[in-house]
Enzyme design. Structure first.
Site, PDB file in Angstrom:
ATOM      1  N   THR B 222       0.838  -1.191   0.000  1.00  0.00           N
ATOM      2  CA  THR B 222       0.000   0.000   0.000  1.00  0.00           C
ATOM      3  C   THR B 222       0.876   1.245   0.000  1.00  0.00           C
ATOM      4  O   THR B 222       2.001   1.227   0.510  1.00  0.00           O
ATOM      5  CB  THR B 222      -0.958   0.037   1.225  1.00  0.00           C
ATOM      6  OG1 THR B 222      -1.137   1.380   1.639  1.00  0.00           O
ATOM      7  CG2 THR B 222      -0.390  -0.755   2.376  1.00  0.00           C
ATOM      8  N   SER B 266       0.336   2.861  10.611  1.00  0.00           N
ATOM      9  CA  SER B 266      -0.507   2.104  11.550  1.00  0.00           C
ATOM     10  C   SER B 266       0.116   0.721  11.670  1.00  0.00           C
ATOM     11  O   SER B 266       1.014   0.372  10.890  1.00  0.00           O
ATOM     12  CB  SER B 266      -1.938   1.966  11.014  1.00  0.00           C
ATOM     13  OG  SER B 266      -1.945   1.026   9.938  1.00  0.00           O
ATOM     14  N   TYR B 268      -1.260  -1.990  10.886  1.00  0.00           N
ATOM     15  CA  TYR B 268      -1.567  -2.650   9.608  1.00  0.00           C
ATOM     16  C   TYR B 268      -0.485  -2.312   8.575  1.00  0.00           C
ATOM     17  O   TYR B 268       0.064  -3.195   7.913  1.00  0.00           O
ATOM     18  CB  TYR B 268      -2.951  -2.215   9.113  1.00  0.00           C
ATOM     19  CG  TYR B 268      -3.102  -2.260   7.604  1.00  0.00           C
ATOM     20  CD1 TYR B 268      -3.074  -3.464   6.911  1.00  0.00           C
ATOM     21  CD2 TYR B 268      -3.253  -1.076   6.869  1.00  0.00           C
ATOM     22  CE1 TYR B 268      -3.207  -3.495   5.530  1.00  0.00           C
ATOM     23  CE2 TYR B 268      -3.389  -1.107   5.492  1.00  0.00           C
ATOM     24  CZ  TYR B 268      -3.357  -2.312   4.819  1.00  0.00           C
ATOM     25  OH  TYR B 268      -3.474  -2.342   3.448  1.00  0.00           O
ATOM     26  N   HIS B 269      -0.180  -1.030   8.462  1.00  0.00           N
ATOM     27  CA  HIS B 269       0.833  -0.634   7.480  1.00  0.00           C
ATOM     28  C   HIS B 269       2.203  -1.224   7.816  1.00  0.00           C
ATOM     29  O   HIS B 269       2.974  -1.557   6.922  1.00  0.00           O
ATOM     30  CB  HIS B 269       0.909   0.898   7.391  1.00  0.00           C
ATOM     31  CG  HIS B 269      -0.308   1.506   6.759  1.00  0.00           C
ATOM     32  ND1 HIS B 269      -1.359   1.994   7.502  1.00  0.00           N
ATOM     33  CD2 HIS B 269      -0.650   1.674   5.471  1.00  0.00           C
ATOM     34  CE1 HIS B 269      -2.293   2.456   6.684  1.00  0.00           C
ATOM     35  NE2 HIS B 269      -1.897   2.273   5.439  1.00  0.00           N
ATOM     36  N   LYS B 272       2.527  -4.529   6.305  1.00  0.00           N
ATOM     37  CA  LYS B 272       2.839  -4.472   4.874  1.00  0.00           C
ATOM     38  C   LYS B 272       4.325  -4.218   4.653  1.00  0.00           C
ATOM     39  O   LYS B 272       4.922  -4.729   3.693  1.00  0.00           O
ATOM     40  CB  LYS B 272       2.021  -3.358   4.208  1.00  0.00           C
ATOM     41  CG  LYS B 272       0.523  -3.638   4.166  1.00  0.00           C
ATOM     42  CD  LYS B 272       0.194  -4.685   3.117  1.00  0.00           C
ATOM     43  CE  LYS B 272      -1.293  -4.783   2.863  1.00  0.00           C
ATOM     44  NZ  LYS B 272      -1.639  -5.879   1.949  1.00  0.00           N
ATOM     45  N   ASN B 327     -15.572   5.826  -1.054  1.00  0.00           N
ATOM     46  CA  ASN B 327     -16.749   4.970  -0.911  1.00  0.00           C
ATOM     47  C   ASN B 327     -17.592   5.404   0.284  1.00  0.00           C
ATOM     48  O   ASN B 327     -18.823   5.419   0.235  1.00  0.00           O
ATOM     49  CB  ASN B 327     -16.315   3.513  -0.735  1.00  0.00           C
ATOM     50  CG  ASN B 327     -15.624   2.960  -1.995  1.00  0.00           C
ATOM     51  OD1 ASN B 327     -15.544   3.665  -3.006  1.00  0.00           O
ATOM     52  ND2 ASN B 327     -15.146   1.730  -1.923  1.00  0.00           N
TER      53      ASN B 327
HETATM   54  N1  LIG Z   1      -9.019  -1.608  -1.224  1.00  0.00           N
HETATM   55  C1  LIG Z   1      -8.056  -0.717  -1.142  1.00  0.00           C
HETATM   56  O1  LIG Z   1      -8.275   0.477  -1.204  1.00  0.00           O
HETATM   57  C2  LIG Z   1      -6.660  -1.153  -0.994  1.00  0.00           C
HETATM   58  C3  LIG Z   1      -5.656  -0.218  -1.113  1.00  0.00           C
HETATM   59  C4  LIG Z   1      -4.315  -0.616  -0.998  1.00  0.00           C
HETATM   60  C5  LIG Z   1      -4.030  -1.941  -0.765  1.00  0.00           C
HETATM   61  N2  LIG Z   1      -5.029  -2.842  -0.624  1.00  0.00           N
HETATM   62  C6  LIG Z   1      -4.677  -4.232  -0.382  1.00  0.00           C
HETATM   63  O2  LIG Z   1      -5.304  -5.067  -1.343  1.00  0.00           O
HETATM   64  C7  LIG Z   1      -5.657  -6.314  -0.766  1.00  0.00           C
HETATM   65  C8  LIG Z   1      -7.117  -6.599  -1.018  1.00  0.00           C
HETATM   66  O3  LIG Z   1      -7.888  -5.532  -0.499  1.00  0.00           O
HETATM   67  P1  LIG Z   1      -9.442  -5.578  -0.454  1.00  0.00           P
HETATM   68  O4  LIG Z   1      -9.893  -4.212  -0.345  1.00  0.00           O
HETATM   69  O5  LIG Z   1      -9.955  -6.423  -1.538  1.00  0.00           O
HETATM   70  O6  LIG Z   1      -9.663  -6.305   0.965  1.00  0.00           O
HETATM   71  P2  LIG Z   1     -10.639  -7.490   1.355  1.00  0.00           P
HETATM   72  O7  LIG Z   1     -10.592  -7.632   2.810  1.00  0.00           O
HETATM   73  O8  LIG Z   1     -11.974  -7.280   0.733  1.00  0.00           O
HETATM   74  O9  LIG Z   1      -9.966  -8.740   0.655  1.00  0.00           O
HETATM   75  C9  LIG Z   1      -9.074  -9.582   1.303  1.00  0.00           C
HETATM   76  C10 LIG Z   1      -9.621 -10.987   1.229  1.00  0.00           C
HETATM   77  O10 LIG Z   1      -8.673 -11.874   1.782  1.00  0.00           O
HETATM   78  C11 LIG Z   1      -9.315 -12.777   2.632  1.00  0.00           C
HETATM   79  N3  LIG Z   1      -8.354 -13.199   3.641  1.00  0.00           N
HETATM   80  C12 LIG Z   1      -7.737 -12.437   4.571  1.00  0.00           C
HETATM   81  N4  LIG Z   1      -6.929 -13.185   5.319  1.00  0.00           N
HETATM   82  C13 LIG Z   1      -7.033 -14.438   4.862  1.00  0.00           C
HETATM   83  C14 LIG Z   1      -6.432 -15.653   5.256  1.00  0.00           C
HETATM   84  N5  LIG Z   1      -5.579 -15.733   6.273  1.00  0.00           N
HETATM   85  N6  LIG Z   1      -6.739 -16.776   4.571  1.00  0.00           N
HETATM   86  C15 LIG Z   1      -7.620 -16.720   3.528  1.00  0.00           C
HETATM   87  N7  LIG Z   1      -8.212 -15.587   3.128  1.00  0.00           N
HETATM   88  C16 LIG Z   1      -7.923 -14.460   3.800  1.00  0.00           C
HETATM   89  C17 LIG Z   1     -10.461 -12.020   3.206  1.00  0.00           C
HETATM   90  O11 LIG Z   1     -11.498 -12.879   3.650  1.00  0.00           O
HETATM   91  C18 LIG Z   1     -10.894 -11.146   2.050  1.00  0.00           C
HETATM   92  O12 LIG Z   1     -11.892 -11.762   1.288  1.00  0.00           O
HETATM   93  C19 LIG Z   1      -5.263  -6.223   0.685  1.00  0.00           C
HETATM   94  O13 LIG Z   1      -4.009  -6.822   0.867  1.00  0.00           O
HETATM   95  C20 LIG Z   1      -5.169  -4.757   0.929  1.00  0.00           C
HETATM   96  O14 LIG Z   1      -4.282  -4.464   1.954  1.00  0.00           O
HETATM   97  C21 LIG Z   1      -6.336  -2.471  -0.758  1.00  0.00           C
END
Ligand SMILES: NC(=O)c1ccc[n+]([C@@H]2O[C@H](COP(=O)([O-])OP(=O)(O)OC[C@H]3O[C@@H](n4cnc5c(N)ncnc54)[C@H](O)[C@@H]3O)[C@@H](O)[C@H]2O)c1
Lengths: 438, 509
Positions: B222, B266, B268-269, B272, B327
């Site tokens: 991220t 954070s 979380y970050h 990453k 969103n």
């Molecule tokens: N959406 C954003 O704005 C954004 C921005 C930057 C980075 N990201 C990164 O992109 C990725 C996806 O984001 P998203 O928004 O789709 O999030 P999300 O939570 O909707 O998708 C992650 C999916 O992974 C699954 N998951 C998590 N841990 C798991 C595990 N241990 N075993 C199996 N499944 C597992 C969750 O159930 C979920 O369905 C993440 O790594 C997030 O950090 C997202």
């Protein structure tokens, strides 16, 4: 099952020159070989053109020149593309001798360029280049046994770049494992047995002066390697039937190396070659206007129209370009000396159905010089270190111990005469057997 | 759109390549080692064994019949892509996107995200179907067959089994907990997020080493890993460019090729950032290849595929833990909650629309790095201040949908600068990978409002009203924020950078 019938054994020593084996035998470094030399005849033999193992062994096992067996070097370019391939046994266009029924059941061990192994009457362990042991071996059931012997297809020569001592240790390990496999397999039934020692070539590439110069710090260590090879041969020969004819040979010779000359760099400087990008990654970066390129060691190909995607050289221009290239090569000088000993044109050395795929020219380097066809070289010539030895085409060796009660067979002058010699030996054995049976 | 970004890549980059070892012609020797500086690499093609052994640099994607021209560059026929986190916001969208481009898609999820959102008493405001129904609808409506497995990716045995079975040629790793506030709730949540994310990725890397070393890993990081350097120095794409220099004490060193500093915002970050190092090291130790995708904040609900059937919709969260800023603004506008911005709202972040994110991911999948190459892309299409975004949403809501929208500035629950310089370098995707954004912010905001304003969805937003405003403070206090200021955006006002008012929401989460 005990094999019946007349038996023939062949021992190969990759890269060992005539003069070296003669002297090592005479000086007592290789006493077993010396003993053998008393029982047969040692000769010089010419290698293939170019003098590299894949071409030479392919000629040895088929009795053909590259224009027929189709192996022109370690590399080739796939038709209609710039894909650099490593031709192997599957591309060999002539049958190896052991696929003829005359040779009966065979054990073919570590012959270079026989990868991948294919079904045959007997056992086969391909020599280098053989990246996957499971595909290098027939029957496949032998793989586990080889692993138990800690068998390696080839020593990892890259260790030589770190330390020559380490390299020698690895060479010895590889040799010991190979000896285990040879001795294990010579005990099984066979009619024809062929085993090749390849570490000799690797050693001579890095340790030529150590072998030839008694003052070199690794002289004894290098000779020790040949002592081990001799010992290994001794144990092998002990297990051969006494009456069996024995052939011992190398595929090419060796000599000292000082300078590496980069042939593609030469072609570039002379305007025969042009790249599409500053740093070419492969032949795929050949520019439209290129008229020639080289593959290792110094096989020069015209960039022909119809044969390569961006080729422009037409049939009508070919002869003139070959003349120009030959003339330019004859002028090539590095560090004040002539670099080219001889230039062969395709039709002088190759004949047979594969001749269209042959290089247009092959340059043979002068003593001390080695040709290479790398793409990225920045200079025409560079010091060859850490490489100190190079192949030589005119001093391979051939030794024959004829079957008991037979005369010396006709002499083999070059590698492609070896297979007819083997046939001659087998035939004469069969005849004498028939006579005995009568 | 540019298709030829990967035409000149060679087998060296292709996941179907099997490196077999090296030959050094100068020593007439072979080495079984796959990676060496000496000599010539020998390879075989897993898809075209008839080619025998060859030099992997000598065949380009353009020439190889396994790579066919597609809308986003040459495309490996039936390329097998494994999506970890396939049930998520991005994972599900990508599965359908790739499926309709002809990729073979497999996915893993343990529905963590559905549970995390439920833990807060929230739900996806756009209703989403259970996985079996999703899969069935994908087949029925789009003709896409997705092979799905439910398990926790921390279960390394299961992960290995599935990788072994599917033999992925690319792995998209989304399966992490993506919420900054969630990781700041308490020790248990922080530890959970870090364990889930860091150990999940580490296990994946070991599995790839053993079972899929040629596959290309597209790992989601991220933009928040970098923080917002107050000096204003540019935020490079993860690695210093060749001509970057460090000067100190009258001396000078090149920084070219080194990882740039990370300053996560954070726990979380932080997870990453730890991932980044783990991936970087595995590329170095084991010659794995990876894109570390420093993704900006994603907004939007639309792709052609998710809009094709209600059962194919992807999730859309607007709660304080899992909603992302734009969103959330849209949802707030729809139910008449003032759009919440933190502090001055001067926080600047990189953003990307959902559909553009899918295009970027496709291009990354189609352009694998070389063996051993750890590469980083900053995946954004533009940079905005949060208060500017709030005003854009408010304006479109008012102009196009007649909604009355207020903006309120709250105390900032986070520890971050709310006014800061921000210069992001984001060149690789557009310049080297041919990425061209297809969606404008205004268009996508309009599309989102149009969907969310439907009564059925609006009532789902109403139902979770109480979890939209932030309560999770970085300090550990759990309490609503005080309002600093509240103001109305008048319709048809032109909003520019530096407009008064502002605060911010939570750019990432
Ligand atoms: N959406 C954003 O704005 C954004 C921005 C930057 C980075 N990201 C990164 O992109 C990725 C996806 O984001 P998203 O928004 O789709 O999030 P999300 O939570 O909707 O998708 C992650 C999916 O992974 C699954 N998951 C998590 N841990 C798991 C595990 N241990 N075993 C199996 N499944 C597992 C969750 O159930 C979920 O369905 C993440 O790594 C997030 O950090 C997202």
């Amino acid at each position: 099952m005990e094999a019946k019938g007349p038996r023939l054994a062949i021992i190969g020593l990759d890269g060992v020159p005539y003069e070296l084996i003669r002297d090592l035998a005479a000086k007592g470094v290789m006493p077993m070989v010396d003993e053998l030399f008393q029982e047969g005849k040692l000769d010089k033999m010419a290698s293939s053109v170019p003098a590299v193992s894949s071409v030479a062994w392919s000629s040895i096992i088929t009795g053909e020149n590259p224009g027929t067996h189709g192996i022109f070097g370690f590399t080739d370019v796939a038709a209609g593309s710039y894909r650099l391939t490593f031709p192997n046994f599957a591309q060999l266009k002539a049958p190896p001798f052991w696929e003829e029924s005359l040779f009966g059941r065979s054990a073919i061990l570590n012959v270079p360029s026989t990868y991948p192994a294919r079904p045959m009457n007997g056992v086969h362990i391909a020599g280098f280049v053989a990246p996957d042991l499971t595909k290098a071996v027939y029957p496949p059931s032998l793989v586990d046994q080889l692993r138990a012997w800690e068998y390696e297809v080839d020593v990892d020569a890259s260790s030589a770049h770190q330390s020559l001592e380490l390299f020698l240790r690895k060479l010895n390990q590889t040799l010991d494992a190979r000896t285990r496999a040879f001795l294990g397999l010579v005990e099984r039934p066979w009619d024809t047995f062929m085993a090749v020692y390849t570490g000799t070539d690797r050693l001579l590439h890095f340790l030529w002066p150590a072998v030839t110069d008694p003052r070199h710090r690794l002289h004894e260590a290098a000779l020790d390697y040949f002592r081990r090879v001799d010992h290994s041969i001794g144990r092998l020969v002990e297990r051969l039937p006494e009456e069996a004819p024995l052939v011992m040979l190398s595929d090419h010779g060796f000599e000292a190396l000082e300078i590496q000359v980069n042939i593609n760099r030469f072609l570039l400087q002379e305007g025969f070659l042009r790249w599409r990008r500053e740093r070419p990654r492969s032949l795929n970066d050949l520019a439209e206007g290129s008229v020639a390129f080289a593959l290792d060691p110094a096989r020069i190909y015209l960039h022909r129209k119809g044969r390569y995607p961006r080729g422009t050289v037409g049939e009508d221009q070919a002869e003139k370009l070959v003349d120009q290239l030959a003339a330019a090569l004859a002028e090539l000088r590095v560090e004040g000396r002539e670099a080219v000993a001889r230039v062969y044109r395709r039709q002088e050395i190759y004949h047979g159905p594969q001749v269209d795929r042959a290089p247009d020219l092959v340059a043979i380097p002068a003593p001390g010089i080695e040709f290479k066809a790398g793409l990225e070289a920045d200079s025409l010539a560079e010091p060859a270190a850490p490489f100190t030895g190079k192949h030589r085409g005119d001093n391979a060796f051939l030794y024959v111990r004829p079957p008991e009660g037979h005369e010396q067979p006709p002499q083999a002058r070059s590698v492609q005469d070896v297979q007819p010699l083997l046939v001659w030996l087998k035939n004469s054995l069969c005849q004498s057997r028939r006579r005995n049976d009568e | 759109m540019s298709k030829d970004h990967n035409a000149q890549k060679t087998c060296w980059n292709c996941p179907a390549l099997e490196l077999r070892g090296h030959v050094d012609f100068r020593a007439c020797g072979q080495s079984m080692r796959k990676f060496m500086t000496e000599g010539q690499a020998m390879a075989e093609c897993k898809r075209r064994p008839e080619l025998g052994l060859f030099d992997p640099a000598s065949l380009t994607f353009e020439e190889c019949p396994e790579w066919e021209e597609g809308p986003y560059g040459y495309q490996l026929r039936d390329m097998r892509v494994l999506i970890l986190g396939i049930d998520g916001y991005l994972g599900w969208t990508l599965a359908l996107w790739l499926g309709s481009l002809g990729f073979r898609v497999a996915g893993v999820d343990n529905f963590n995200r559905r549970r995390w959102v439920a833990e807060e008493g929230s739900h996806s405001v756009v209703p989403i179907a259970p996985m079996e129904e999703r899969l069935r609808a994908a087949k029925e409506v789009l003709g896409i067959e997705i092979s799905f497995r439910e398990f926790d990716i921390l279960d390394n045995e299961k992960l290995r089994q599935f990788i072994q079975e599917f033999q992925p040629e690319a792995i998209v790793h989304y399966a992490e907990c993506p919420s900054a506030p969630y990781s700041m709730v308490d020790f248990q949540h922080a530890a959970y997020v870090q364990h889930n994310n860091v150990i999940g990725t580490l296990g994946l890397l070991f599995a790839m080493r053993d079972l899929a070393p040629e596959a290309s890993l597209i790992k989601l990081g991220t933009m928040g890993e970098y923080g917002t350097p107050l000096t204003g120095r540019p935020i490079f794409e993860g690695i210093f460019p060749a001509d970057a220099v460090l000067q100190w004490d009258g001396r000078e060193w090149s920084l070219g090729g080194e990882l740039t500093p990370r300053d996560p915002v954070s726990f979380y970050h932080v997870s990453k950032v730890q991932d980044t190092f783990n991936v970087y090291e595995s590329c170095k130790y084991w010659w794995l290849r990876s894109y570390d995708v420093m993704q900006g904040v994603i907004y939007g609900v639309h792709t052609e595929q998710v809009a094709a059937d209600p059962r194919l919709r992807t999730r859309f969260d607007v709660d304080e833990w899992f909603g992302t800023v734009i969103n959330r603004f849209v949802a707030q506008a729809v139910v008449g909650i003032p759009l919440t911005i933190y502090g001055s709202g001067g926080q600047t972040r990189g953003f990307l629309a959902l559909r553009d994110a899918m295009q970027c991911m496709t291009r990354l999948i189609l352009s694998p790095p070389e063996p051993g190459q750890y590469d980083v892309v900053n995946q954004i299409s533009g940079v905005y201040r949060v208060r500017e975004l709030a005003e854009t949403v408010a304006r479109i809501a008012a102009d196009e949908f007649g909604l009355e929208v207020e903006i309120q500035r709250l105390e900032n629950p986070r520890v971050e600068a709310d006014e800061h310089p921000y210069e992001v370098v984001y060149e690789k995707l557009p310049q080297q990978l041919g990425f061209e954004p297809q969606v404008t912010l205004e268009e996508e905001v309009y599309q989102m409002l149009k969907l969310l304003i439907q009564p059925s969805i609006r009532s789902r937003i109403e139902a979770i009203r109480q979890v939209i405003l932030p309560k999770t403070r970085w300090s550990g206090l759990h309490k609503e924020m005080d309002v600093i200021e509240r103001y109305k955006v008048r319709p048809r006002r032109v909003v520019g950078l530096g407009a008064e008012g502002g605060g911010e929401d939570d750019p990432e989460r």
